[in-house]
Enzyme design. Sequence first.
Site, PDB file in Angstrom:
ATOM      1  CG  ASN A   9      -1.727   1.155   1.320  1.00  0.00           C
ATOM      2  OD1 ASN A   9      -1.892   1.934   0.220  1.00  0.00           O
ATOM      3  ND2 ASN A   9      -2.440   1.342   2.637  1.00  0.00           N
ATOM      4  CD1 TRP A  10       3.399   1.084  -2.977  1.00  0.00           C
ATOM      5  CD2 TRP A  10       3.106   2.329  -4.814  1.00  0.00           C
ATOM      6  NE1 TRP A  10       3.773   0.239  -4.033  1.00  0.00           N
ATOM      7  CE2 TRP A  10       3.852   0.964  -5.178  1.00  0.00           C
ATOM      8  CE3 TRP A  10       3.058   3.072  -5.906  1.00  0.00           C
ATOM      9  CZ2 TRP A  10       4.445   0.605  -6.424  1.00  0.00           C
ATOM     10  CZ3 TRP A  10       3.748   2.705  -7.218  1.00  0.00           C
ATOM     11  CH2 TRP A  10       4.185   1.697  -7.310  1.00  0.00           C
ATOM     12  CE  LYS A  11      -0.161   2.831   4.957  1.00  0.00           C
ATOM     13  NZ  LYS A  11      -0.005   3.261   6.412  1.00  0.00           N
ATOM     14  CG  HIS A  96      -5.913   1.412   5.389  1.00  0.00           C
ATOM     15  ND1 HIS A  96      -5.060   2.265   6.290  1.00  0.00           N
ATOM     16  CD2 HIS A  96      -4.790   0.814   4.996  1.00  0.00           C
ATOM     17  CE1 HIS A  96      -4.133   2.098   6.353  1.00  0.00           C
ATOM     18  NE2 HIS A  96      -3.600   1.038   5.731  1.00  0.00           N
ATOM     19  CD  GLU A  98      -3.062   5.287   6.934  1.00  0.00           C
ATOM     20  OE1 GLU A  98      -1.899   5.063   7.291  1.00  0.00           O
ATOM     21  OE2 GLU A  98      -3.075   5.499   5.733  1.00  0.00           O
ATOM     22  CD  GLU A 168      -5.122  -1.402   8.361  1.00  0.00           C
ATOM     23  OE1 GLU A 168      -4.289  -0.590   8.219  1.00  0.00           O
ATOM     24  OE2 GLU A 168      -6.452  -1.296   8.591  1.00  0.00           O
ATOM     25  N   GLY A 174       3.505   3.016  13.393  1.00  0.00           N
ATOM     26  CA  GLY A 174       3.954   4.250  13.813  1.00  0.00           C
ATOM     27  C   GLY A 174       3.917   4.752  15.040  1.00  0.00           C
ATOM     28  CB  SER A 213       5.525  -2.132  12.162  1.00  0.00           C
ATOM     29  OG  SER A 213       4.635  -1.007  12.364  1.00  0.00           O
ATOM     30  N   GLY A 234       2.987  -1.167   4.320  1.00  0.00           N
ATOM     31  CA  GLY A 234       2.874   0.306   4.025  1.00  0.00           C
ATOM     32  C   GLY A 234       4.423   0.915   3.604  1.00  0.00           C
ATOM     33  N   GLY A 235       5.168   1.450   4.592  1.00  0.00           N
ATOM     34  CA  GLY A 235       6.132   2.016   4.138  1.00  0.00           C
ATOM     35  C   GLY A 235       7.359   1.162   3.702  1.00  0.00           C
TER      36      GLY A 235
END
Length: 252
Positions: A9-11, A96, A98, A168, A174, A213, A234-235
């Site tokens: 997921n590049w967000k 998601h 977010e 999640e 984070g 993470s 994610g990151g």
Amino acid sequence: MRKKIVAGNWKMNTTPAEGVELIKGVIAQKGEVCSCVNFIVAPPFTHLSEVVKVAKGSGIAVGAQNCAAEAKGAYTGEVSAKMIASLGVDYVILGHSERREYYGETSETLNKKMVQAYENNLIPIYCVGEKLEERESGKHFDVIRAQIEEVVFNLTPEQFSKLIIAYEPVWAIGTGKTATADQAQEVHAFIRKVLADKFGAAAADTAILYGGSCKPSNAAEIFSKEDVDGGLIGGASLVATDFINIGKGFSK
């Protein structure tokens, strides 16, 4: 045999040019990973089309990060499932953390998005998970059960057979806190039981991804757990080598 999936997921990261370079980097290194691993990337809407073109024939599937709850109309700024599907996209991330947290998405909204996804032959990656206060107060199982019952239980058996779930642990994203592989397995097993209560033996075939993470350093331990079928990354998905190394968490 459940699919092994590593989804990125590049967000809200990368320009179209950067996204093209990123997918090229993933394609170049994909051969280092067991062919049993299914890779998915979810770029921003602005470069879905370009990434689909580059990924074509590579064995890497493309997903969108969201879709509108309505089919069409006066919804400024929204992108419909039909628009997404017309680009050659196969997956869509729904629910998601977010989207729930920042944009107030509810089960009512997500039920509408599920309808749009299935009507346009998009496979949903449906996200569930608890916040820190919900885990610390021991309510995490109740929260996750509700997120599943209020949306997934409305699917037909045929629709359910195509669904992917992503867990999640919002409290471990984070925050500096880390969910252990055992904690991930505990919740994944719980999710599979909740699904089995409604859909029976079909739940054994549902891929459940870990969306905490996940990094190259802990992927193998997490993926070794019985009910963990991969990751929603994610990151670490923004660096091709890191993303590939997470895929190597599945032994050949």
